[in-house]
Design an enzyme around this catalytic site. Sequence first.
Site: not given
Ligand code: 13P
Ligand code: ZN
Length: 286
Positions: A129, A152, A154, A182, A223
């Site tokens: 990413e 980033h 999940h 809050e 995602h």
């Molecule tokens: P990477 O392992 O390449 O960082 O990818 C993980 C991910 O969450 C892709 O959206």
């Molecule tokens: Zn991801």
Amino acid sequence: MTLVFKVDEPARSNLSAIEVPFIREMADITYHMWKLGWDERNGGNISYLLDESEVSKYIDTQKVIRTIDLTFPVEPLASKYFIVTGSGKYFKNMISDPESNLGVIRVSSTGKSIDILWGLNDGAVPTSELASHFMSHIERLRVDPTHRVVMHTHSTNTLAMTFIHDLDELMFTRTLWEMCTECIVVFPDGVSVIPWMVPGSNEIGRETAKKMKDHRIVIWPQHGIFGTGSTLDETFGLIETVEKAAQIYMLVAQHPIKQQITDQQLIDLAKTFGVTPVAGILQGNA
Ligand code: 13P
Ligand code: ZN
């Protein structure tokens, strides 16, 4: 364990990688995120902009291990240093083996390639990413010179909420604000949402970065989430707050609501804490 060295500072030459402050910080936060269940397998990635002076205390910046060409030139980041998570690497393993799972990189002077200066052992590469990260750094630095981190993850409930909630970003923001008193104080700028897209592409990078012009949070439906900030702690705290609100939503969504936070209460909160809620959501708020 490979030692990190600094040529002209022998006192530090016997430091292990995990003792280097920015490596420790990355390893700690990624491990914590994995513990929360947000980052299964290799899910999630982080990039953290570092000062050259901080890097050069611990790493020989003259010694390039490998160079990787970018398919998305990033001239505004030329010569900047980052610590990044590796592609396919597990957040749970960052503390036990930072050299294999993390990397310190420098963008070339043209912005067309990156030099690996430390870590990413055995041919590992930065997160898939990287386009979304770099393009987001560029946009956030334009509006906030203190910006440093793109994270980033999940995060479970935020992800779940994108299955059952309208993806209109003003509606999504309003619901999150209503879930914890809050929230509006922590993210008065709201969250943004892009359409579902294939991850790891330059296209999702461009769409994410467009939103970063005026948001610190971008939600990728089904995602996860992209969060930005000046420190790892602050960025984590921002995502954690969104995720907590999403968790409350997932807990109450199937139940009849008997009382809730009103628009006037949200306006009062914003006034008391001196924040300006993003326009177009609250009745009675321009
Ligand atoms: P990477 O392992 O390449 O960082 O990818 C993980 C991910 O969450 C892709 O959206
Ligand atoms: Zn991801």
